[in-house]
Design an enzyme around this catalytic site. Structure first.
Site, PDB file in Angstrom:
ATOM      1  N   ARG A   9       7.202 -49.096 -12.336  1.00 26.09           N
ATOM      2  CA  ARG A   9       7.726 -49.542 -11.052  1.00 26.09           C
ATOM      3  C   ARG A   9       7.261 -50.973 -10.784  1.00 26.09           C
ATOM      4  O   ARG A   9       6.059 -51.265 -10.844  1.00 26.09           O
ATOM      5  CB  ARG A   9       7.216 -48.628  -9.926  1.00 26.09           C
ATOM      6  CG  ARG A   9       7.786 -48.982  -8.555  1.00 26.09           C
ATOM      7  CD  ARG A   9       7.257 -48.069  -7.469  1.00 26.09           C
ATOM      8  NE  ARG A   9       5.858 -48.324  -7.170  1.00 26.09           N
ATOM      9  CZ  ARG A   9       5.119 -47.587  -6.336  1.00 26.09           C
ATOM     10  NH1 ARG A   9       5.661 -46.540  -5.744  1.00 26.09           N
ATOM     11  NH2 ARG A   9       3.857 -47.886  -6.107  1.00 26.09           N
TER      12      ARG A   9
ATOM     13  N   CYS B 101       8.538 -38.645  -9.014  1.00 28.00           N
ATOM     14  CA  CYS B 101       7.233 -39.249  -9.296  1.00 28.00           C
ATOM     15  C   CYS B 101       6.299 -39.247  -8.096  1.00 28.00           C
ATOM     16  O   CYS B 101       5.199 -39.785  -8.150  1.00 28.00           O
ATOM     17  CB  CYS B 101       7.393 -40.667  -9.815  1.00 28.00           C
ATOM     18  SG  CYS B 101       8.220 -41.781  -8.658  1.00 28.00           S
TER      19      CYS B 101
ATOM     20  N   LYS C 288       0.828  -1.202   0.000  1.00 29.07           N
ATOM     21  CA  LYS C 288       0.000   0.000   0.000  1.00 29.07           C
ATOM     22  C   LYS C 288       0.865   1.256   0.000  1.00 29.07           C
ATOM     23  O   LYS C 288       0.670   2.167  -0.804  1.00 29.07           O
ATOM     24  CB  LYS C 288      -0.937  -0.014   1.210  1.00 29.07           C
ATOM     25  CG  LYS C 288      -2.018   1.077   1.166  1.00 29.07           C
ATOM     26  CD  LYS C 288      -2.808   1.134   2.468  1.00 29.07           C
ATOM     27  CE  LYS C 288      -3.575  -0.130   2.737  1.00 29.07           C
ATOM     28  NZ  LYS C 288      -4.755  -0.282   1.883  1.00 29.07           N
TER      29      LYS C 288
ATOM     30  N   ARG D 219      -3.501  -1.567  -6.184  1.00 31.78           N
ATOM     31  CA  ARG D 219      -2.711  -2.787  -6.028  1.00 31.78           C
ATOM     32  C   ARG D 219      -3.107  -3.719  -7.155  1.00 31.78           C
ATOM     33  O   ARG D 219      -4.178  -3.562  -7.751  1.00 31.78           O
ATOM     34  CB  ARG D 219      -2.963  -3.450  -4.670  1.00 31.78           C
ATOM     35  CG  ARG D 219      -4.414  -3.854  -4.440  1.00 31.78           C
ATOM     36  CD  ARG D 219      -4.636  -4.322  -3.021  1.00 31.78           C
ATOM     37  NE  ARG D 219      -6.049  -4.609  -2.782  1.00 31.78           N
ATOM     38  CZ  ARG D 219      -6.578  -4.799  -1.583  1.00 31.78           C
ATOM     39  NH1 ARG D 219      -5.813  -4.715  -0.497  1.00 31.78           N
ATOM     40  NH2 ARG D 219      -7.860  -5.060  -1.430  1.00 31.78           N
TER      41      ARG D 219
ATOM     42  N   THR E 100       9.250 -39.053  -3.637  1.00 25.82           N
ATOM     43  CA  THR E 100       9.285 -38.102  -2.518  1.00 25.82           C
ATOM     44  C   THR E 100       8.230 -38.375  -1.456  1.00 25.82           C
ATOM     45  O   THR E 100       8.337 -37.835  -0.349  1.00 25.82           O
ATOM     46  CB  THR E 100       9.144 -36.661  -3.042  1.00 25.82           C
ATOM     47  OG1 THR E 100       8.038 -36.594  -3.948  1.00 25.82           O
ATOM     48  CG2 THR E 100      10.416 -36.221  -3.746  1.00 25.82           C
ATOM     49  N   ASN E 101       7.231 -39.192  -1.752  1.00 24.27           N
ATOM     50  CA  ASN E 101       6.273 -39.546  -0.703  1.00 24.27           C
ATOM     51  C   ASN E 101       6.998 -40.296   0.416  1.00 24.27           C
ATOM     52  O   ASN E 101       6.952 -39.918   1.590  1.00 24.27           O
ATOM     53  CB  ASN E 101       5.140 -40.417  -1.259  1.00 24.27           C
ATOM     54  CG  ASN E 101       4.307 -39.685  -2.295  1.00 24.27           C
ATOM     55  OD1 ASN E 101       4.345 -38.471  -2.378  1.00 24.27           O
ATOM     56  ND2 ASN E 101       3.552 -40.437  -3.079  1.00 24.27           N
ATOM     57  N   ASP E 102       7.687 -41.393   0.051  1.00 24.90           N
ATOM     58  CA  ASP E 102       8.396 -42.178   1.061  1.00 24.90           C
ATOM     59  C   ASP E 102       9.683 -41.508   1.511  1.00 24.90           C
ATOM     60  O   ASP E 102      10.101 -41.660   2.662  1.00 24.90           O
ATOM     61  CB  ASP E 102       8.701 -43.584   0.526  1.00 24.90           C
ATOM     62  CG  ASP E 102       7.530 -44.536   0.728  1.00 24.90           C
ATOM     63  OD1 ASP E 102       6.551 -44.130   1.385  1.00 24.90           O
ATOM     64  OD2 ASP E 102       7.577 -45.666   0.224  1.00 24.90           O
TER      65      ASP E 102
ATOM     66  N   TYR F 290      12.638 -34.224 -15.403  1.00 24.29           N
ATOM     67  CA  TYR F 290      11.177 -34.197 -15.513  1.00 24.29           C
ATOM     68  C   TYR F 290      10.538 -34.311 -14.134  1.00 24.29           C
ATOM     69  O   TYR F 290      11.178 -34.724 -13.159  1.00 24.29           O
ATOM     70  CB  TYR F 290      10.670 -35.328 -16.411  1.00 24.29           C
ATOM     71  CG  TYR F 290      10.861 -36.722 -15.848  1.00 24.29           C
ATOM     72  CD1 TYR F 290       9.937 -37.283 -14.966  1.00 24.29           C
ATOM     73  CD2 TYR F 290      11.990 -37.486 -16.186  1.00 24.29           C
ATOM     74  CE1 TYR F 290      10.129 -38.554 -14.448  1.00 24.29           C
ATOM     75  CE2 TYR F 290      12.185 -38.759 -15.663  1.00 24.29           C
ATOM     76  CZ  TYR F 290      11.245 -39.283 -14.790  1.00 24.29           C
ATOM     77  OH  TYR F 290      11.425 -40.534 -14.266  1.00 24.29           O
TER      78      TYR F 290
ATOM     79  N   ARG G 295       2.239 -47.793 -11.356  1.00 21.02           N
ATOM     80  CA  ARG G 295       2.244 -48.644 -10.155  1.00 21.02           C
ATOM     81  C   ARG G 295       1.678 -50.005 -10.558  1.00 21.02           C
ATOM     82  O   ARG G 295       0.458 -50.172 -10.656  1.00 21.02           O
ATOM     83  CB  ARG G 295       1.396 -48.010  -9.061  1.00 21.02           C
ATOM     84  CG  ARG G 295       1.795 -46.579  -8.689  1.00 21.02           C
ATOM     85  CD  ARG G 295       0.754 -45.985  -7.743  1.00 21.02           C
ATOM     86  NE  ARG G 295       1.042 -44.605  -7.380  1.00 21.02           N
ATOM     87  CZ  ARG G 295       0.630 -43.545  -8.074  1.00 21.02           C
ATOM     88  NH1 ARG G 295      -0.071 -43.700  -9.190  1.00 21.02           N
ATOM     89  NH2 ARG G 295       0.910 -42.334  -7.654  1.00 21.02           N
TER      90      ARG G 295
ATOM     91  N   HIS H 280     -15.927  -8.156   1.384  1.00 21.40           N
ATOM     92  CA  HIS H 280     -14.925  -9.096   1.906  1.00 21.40           C
ATOM     93  C   HIS H 280     -15.123 -10.487   1.333  1.00 21.40           C
ATOM     94  O   HIS H 280     -14.175 -11.136   0.888  1.00 21.40           O
ATOM     95  CB  HIS H 280     -15.010  -9.140   3.438  1.00 21.40           C
ATOM     96  CG  HIS H 280     -14.125 -10.164   4.063  1.00 21.40           C
ATOM     97  ND1 HIS H 280     -14.548 -11.445   4.351  1.00 21.40           N
ATOM     98  CD2 HIS H 280     -12.816 -10.121   4.422  1.00 21.40           C
ATOM     99  CE1 HIS H 280     -13.562 -12.121   4.876  1.00 21.40           C
ATOM    100  NE2 HIS H 280     -12.493 -11.348   4.938  1.00 21.40           N
TER     101      HIS H 280
ATOM    102  N   GLY I  97      -8.562  -7.512   4.127  1.00 20.93           N
ATOM    103  CA  GLY I  97      -9.442  -7.743   5.254  1.00 20.93           C
ATOM    104  C   GLY I  97      -8.812  -8.438   6.442  1.00 20.93           C
ATOM    105  O   GLY I  97      -9.457  -8.611   7.471  1.00 20.93           O
TER     106      GLY I  97
ATOM    107  N   SER J   4      14.557 -41.881 -10.090  1.00 25.37           N
ATOM    108  CA  SER J   4      13.283 -41.185  -9.936  1.00 25.37           C
ATOM    109  C   SER J   4      13.046 -41.030  -8.444  1.00 25.37           C
ATOM    110  O   SER J   4      13.043 -42.021  -7.713  1.00 25.37           O
ATOM    111  CB  SER J   4      12.139 -41.974 -10.571  1.00 25.37           C
ATOM    112  OG  SER J   4      10.918 -41.278 -10.401  1.00 25.37           O
TER     113      SER J   4
ATOM    114  N   MET K  16      -6.006  -7.551   8.212  1.00 22.27           N
ATOM    115  CA  MET K  16      -5.459  -6.692   9.264  1.00 22.27           C
ATOM    116  C   MET K  16      -6.355  -5.467   9.441  1.00 22.27           C
ATOM    117  O   MET K  16      -7.380  -5.343   8.791  1.00 22.27           O
ATOM    118  CB  MET K  16      -4.016  -6.327   8.929  1.00 22.27           C
ATOM    119  CG  MET K  16      -3.084  -7.520   9.043  1.00 22.27           C
ATOM    120  SD  MET K  16      -1.376  -7.100   8.709  1.00 22.27           S
ATOM    121  CE  MET K  16      -1.439  -6.699   6.978  1.00 22.27           C
TER     122      MET K  16
ATOM    123  N   ARG L  93      -3.853   2.677   8.312  1.00 26.12           N
ATOM    124  CA  ARG L  93      -4.085   1.404   7.637  1.00 26.12           C
ATOM    125  C   ARG L  93      -2.824   0.563   7.641  1.00 26.12           C
ATOM    126  O   ARG L  93      -1.709   1.072   7.664  1.00 26.12           O
ATOM    127  CB  ARG L  93      -4.521   1.625   6.179  1.00 26.12           C
ATOM    128  CG  ARG L  93      -5.862   2.310   6.001  1.00 26.12           C
ATOM    129  CD  ARG L  93      -6.233   2.356   4.513  1.00 26.12           C
ATOM    130  NE  ARG L  93      -7.558   2.892   4.277  1.00 26.12           N
ATOM    131  CZ  ARG L  93      -7.825   4.161   4.014  1.00 26.12           C
ATOM    132  NH1 ARG L  93      -6.829   5.039   3.969  1.00 26.12           N
ATOM    133  NH2 ARG L  93      -9.058   4.560   3.793  1.00 26.12           N
TER     134      ARG L  93
END
Length: 932
Positions: A670, A883, A51, A374, A819-821, A903, A614, A492, A131, A816, A133, A122
């Site tokens: 896999r 993956c 602002k 803004r 990232t889950n496990d 990838y 899978r 709002h 809305g 590959s 703050m 403000r």
């Protein structure tokens, strides 16, 4: 009547003011603007907040901005680091800033004779937080200065209206006079409501209250403050200002601001600025007013001046939803001169900022003042149209257009719409303003907390309110859609819903809500909490009951070949955006797919292969599970091979279908990963049924289930451990892949299988499995008399695999990242059980984001970088991908680009999101390089 000041005409050219004079040397905490001069500019958002930076910028380009000053975000940081105290030099700098305002306006702060200077206080965070703050208007009034204001303006009603508003806002924001647990309405609003019914026997508009009415309300409000706080309302203007600044800084850490920051990943350490600005007044009579507008329609992207205003009102009236405003276009008839000036400002702002602007303005006695600009919050549909149109208008280039479409909002474009045939049968019970496009059906709830509770139980929820306030934020996040009885398209509810991508209908006046009874009466029907309603945020229509949905134009056009859908502007714009993404991106996007249909959908969305199939999912169709269970229950190698022979043709056919659907793109497959107990029945009835099918004693099944029971299956007998213990499983799967590839190649489909061995932590594990895969490949190629192009790699999903990646890369042709496990094993957290404590971790900011939704870049990300560095040290050309489900998260995709992956792979419907995020990462790099 005119509110007079000696404001200078804004300069046409940008000028920088002399440094603000301060009695204290050292850090500059206060930046002034006014009369065409500004200390700061639009590039200083980290220091001045959005602002403050934009007020300075508007001043510098010659727009009519009331003067003021910004207290920097550094003071907010100091405030929290020093037990909510201020730097010693701040008071003197603020006094200098106030003196600058007084000089420009020709008025005096706290004056009890002549025209007093009143100010608005403000917040102003670096990123807009609408809305969340606090704001205080008309600060500086007391029992004496209100009389001076009345005399100077010759408008007694106006003066007391300002004083009443100030006590209400200050009492709420600074003194904490807010609703208690057993109250549904704000205490000041309750006092107004009771007064109106006591005097007028009706809920008349605030603008109808007389000067005497406002004076009486001031007395009642002061009494309410005394009753609730035990203290008298402060009358010293500087005490008021210090209290207001402290409240704004304090609001940075209030509950709704914290919730908002967590949702939009805004760092707590950024802090907020405080903006103190000379008041201009939209509530002096019928030649004044206030409004909020967007330079283009933020809901659908149409190039039209879009917003609303209220005559004889202050800005908070417009956004609070207490009165339903008029469309800004009607200003053309009521105030043609001001409207023409607004149109010029609209054009100036878009040309200067090169983006759609969200503006606040006040018209005081026919004179226009700009209070804010803004970048406008927008729906995904609007963002898409804005970006395409602005490229055509040569306001931006196509690379900038890619950045203008938030990747995390793109799924909104794919969201369902109401089925047209079902809509024809539905009953329209109300209409309102279309504030958030899309279709939503759900059970209605009238309270944010109950909405959250219902959503946590799996219910689809519609939050229904007279009007929303920032306290409703949690309920708005939980809801499918939002319906309000009051408020306009810049209220709002509308503003927040657009940013969240929530379906929203505002100002549906036919909706009458009884909070105590928990009912809504609409068109003569009474709906209880928990009943179903449906809302269309594109048309503003409210329907009784549930309505079925249908695919969006983009889904219909891409996946179903619908010609009418493909002819729509939305579909064409989407296609153009994806074309630009293809031109820009370096990081390829694949899909996680287990069937030909999933594969076809992903290819239609632009995927360039499969990053994860899978294979275990293929065992659950039809009667296949029986053969799988037969294999698990087998007592000998021969018996297992007999069962596996039954599974082989199923797997081969599935792989063939996938290769065919891929049209020559590669597929990472896999091998069997989950523990065997997941395939066996655990209920006694199911075990008895399987025993009958296989002709074996039920006791044998029960015994085998008991044998396979694991205390921690995620860390147990699964992944490559299965293939090493039972190499015949790996051999069957390898044969199915290679026979399918040979058949596909023979029929003209170029199969490119990439076999992935899961859960490798030791090089020897991979060596044993790869040796077996190669031997099967050699046998199949000899049998089929053909060559098959294939590779064998591994999934990096446990820390040891990442830390010994150099050893593993001697055998693996690709990595590959699972990232889950990898997240589970790195953090020591179970994805399935973390819901019991992760919300508390987020509240305490132990984690900034859910690590199972967005990669923990500091911890898990470091393991990934180690694996990449070590892997490339032994195999420089190693192919690297991801993956896990993180592959569809925009922030994770950008991280993968940064660390140099080849990838990402994600579920089919998240492919467009990943493509856009990958393109944005590449464009950002390009632009950063140009700046250097």
């Amino acid at each position: 009547m005119a509110v007079k000041s000696k404001a200078k005409k804004p300069a046409a050219k940008a000028k920088a003011s002399p440094a603000t004079k301060s009695a204290a040397k050292g850090t500059k905490y206060v930046y002034t603007w006014g009369a065409g001069r500004a200390d700061g500019d639009g590039s200083m958002k980290p220091l001045l907040g959005g602002k403050g930076a934009n007020l300075a910028e508007m001043t510098r380009i010659g727009l009519p901005v009331p003067p003021g000053f910004t207290v920097t975000t550094e003071v907010c940081t100091y405030f929290y680091a020093n037990k909510k105290t201020y730097p010693a030099s701040l008071q003197a700098q603020m006094e200098a800033g106030m003196a600058n305002m007084e000089k420009i306006m020709g008025t005096k702060f706290g004056a009890t004779e002549g025209m007093p200077l009143l100010v608005a206080v403000r917040s102003g965070a670096r990123d807009s937080m609408p809305g969340m703050m606090d704001t205080i208007l008309n600060l500086g009034l007391n029992d004496k200065s209100v009389l001076a204001l009345s005399q100077a303006t010759k408008n007694e009603r106006f003066a007391w209206d300002c004083y009443r508003r100030f006590i209400q806002m200050y009492g709420d924001v600074v003194l904490g006079v807010q609703k208690r647990e057993n109250e549904d309405h704000e205490p000041f609003e309750t006092a107004i409501h009771e007064f109106k019914h006591e005097v007028y026997h009706a809920d008349v508009e605030d603008s109808k209250l007389t000067a005497a009415d406002q004076q009486e309300l001031v007395k009642r409000f002061k009494a309410l403050v005394k009753e609730r706080t035990g203290k008298s309302f402060p009358d010293n203007p500087w005490d008021q200002l210090r209290g207001a600044a402290g409240a704004v800084f304090g609001s940075w850490m209030n509950d709704r601001a914290n919730v908002y920051r967590r949702k939009y990943n805004i760092p707590t350490e950024w802090g907020t600025a405080v903006n103190v600005q000379a008041m201009v007044f939209g509530n002096t009579g019928d030649t004044s007013g206030s409004g909020v507008a967007f330079t283009r329609n933020p809901a659908n992207g149409t190039d039209e001046f879009y917003g609303e205003f209220l005559i004889n009102a202050q800005g908070e009236d417009v956004v609070a939803g207490v009165r339903t405003p008029e469309p800004v276009l009607k200003l053309k008839d009521q105030m043609p001169k001001s409207y023409a000036e607004l149109l010029k400002v609209r054009a100036t702002l878009e040309k200067h900022f090169k983006d759609v602007q969200d503006i606040e303005f006040t018209i005081q006695e026919g004179k226009l003042f700009m209070l804010q600009t803004r970048n406008g919050k927008r729906t995904a549909a609007a963002a898409l149209k804005f970006s395409i149109d602005m490229v055509k208008e040569k306001l931006i280039d196509w690379q900038t257009a890619i950045l203008r479409n938030p990747a995390d909002q793109l799924e909104q474009l794919l969201a369902p719409i109401f089925d047209l045939n079902e809509v024809k049968k539905a009953t329209v019970i109300a209409t309102g303003l279309p504030a958030g496009p899309g279709a939503a059906t759900g059970k209605i709830y009238f309270n944010a907390d109950r909405s959250v509770q219902a959503a946590e139980k799996g219910e689809k929820v519609l939050l229904v309110r007279v009007e929303t306030s920032p306290e409703d934020l949690r309920g708005m996040i939980a809801a499918e859609g939002i319906l309000t009885a009051r408020g306009g398209v810049s209220s709002h509810a509308a503003l927040v819903a657009r940013q969240m991508g929530k379906v929203c209908v505002c100002g549906a006046a036919a909706v009458h809500i009884d909070y105590e009874a928990k009912t809504a009466t609409i068109a003569g029907q009474t709906f209880k909490e928990g009943d179903f309603l449906s809302i269309d945020g594109t048309s503003g229509t409210v329907y009784a009951g549930q309505i079925k949905t249908a695919p969006s134009e983009i889904i219909a056009g891409l996946l179903h070949g619908d010609k009418a859908a493909q002819a729509t502007e939305k579909f064409k714009n989407y296609a153009q955006l994806m074309k630009w993404c293809s031109q820009a991106t370096k990081l390829s996007v694949r899909t996680n797919a287990d069937t030909p249909e999933q594969t076809q959908n992903a290819i239609a969305f632009g995927a360039v292969g499969i990053g994860l199939t899978r294979t275990e999912h293929m065992f659950f169709e039809g009667d296949r599970i029986d053969a799988m269970r037969e294999m698990i229950l087998a007592d000998s190698l021969e018996a297992r091979q007999t069962a596996l022979a039954k599974l082989l043709p199923y797997q081969r056919d599935d792989f063939f279908g996938i290769f065919k659907a891929l049209k020559g793109f590669p597929a990472t497959i896999r091998f069997l990963d989950p523990p065997l107990h997941e395939f066996l029945p655990h209920a006694k009835e199911q075990q008895a049924d399987l025993a009958r099918k296989l002709g074996i004693p039920v006791e044998k099944i029960m015994s085998r289930v008991h044998e396979l029971h694991e205390f921690n299956p995620m860390l147990g007998f699964r992944g490559c451990r299965l293939g090493i213990r039972y190499p015949e499983i790996t051999a069957m799967q390898a044969r199915a892949v290679f026979e399918a590839a040979a058949d596909a190649n023979k029929q003209g489909f170029k199969a490119k299988p990439e076999i992935m061995i899961p859960l490798v932590g030791f090089k020897k594990e991979l060596d044993l499995q790869v040796e077996l895969v190669h031997s099967v490949a050699k046998a199949v190629q000899a049998e089929k008399k053909t060559k098959i192009a294939y590779s064998v790699g591994t999934m990096i999903e446990i820390p040891r695999g990442a830390l010994t990646a150099d050893e593993i890369a001697e055998t693996a042709e690709f990595f590959s990242f699972g990232t889950n496990d990898l997240t589970q094993t790195c953090l020591g957290m179970s994805r399935d059980d973390s819901g019991s404590f992760l919300p508390a971790y987020a509240e305490s900011e132990i984690v900034k984001k859910n690590p199972f939704a967005s990669i923990d870049q500091t911890g898990v990300g470091q393991l990934m970088q180690i694996a990449i560095t070590k892997g490339r040290s032994k195999r420089p050309d190693i192919k690297l991908g991801i993956c896990g489900e993180h592959g569809g998260d925009p922030d994770s995709v950008k991280f993968c680009h940064k660390i140099g992956l080849s990838y990402v792979s994600c579920s089919p419907y998240r492919v467009p999101v990943a493509r856009l995020a990958a393109a944005q990462a590449a464009v950002s790099d390009l632009m950063a390089a140009k700046k250097k």
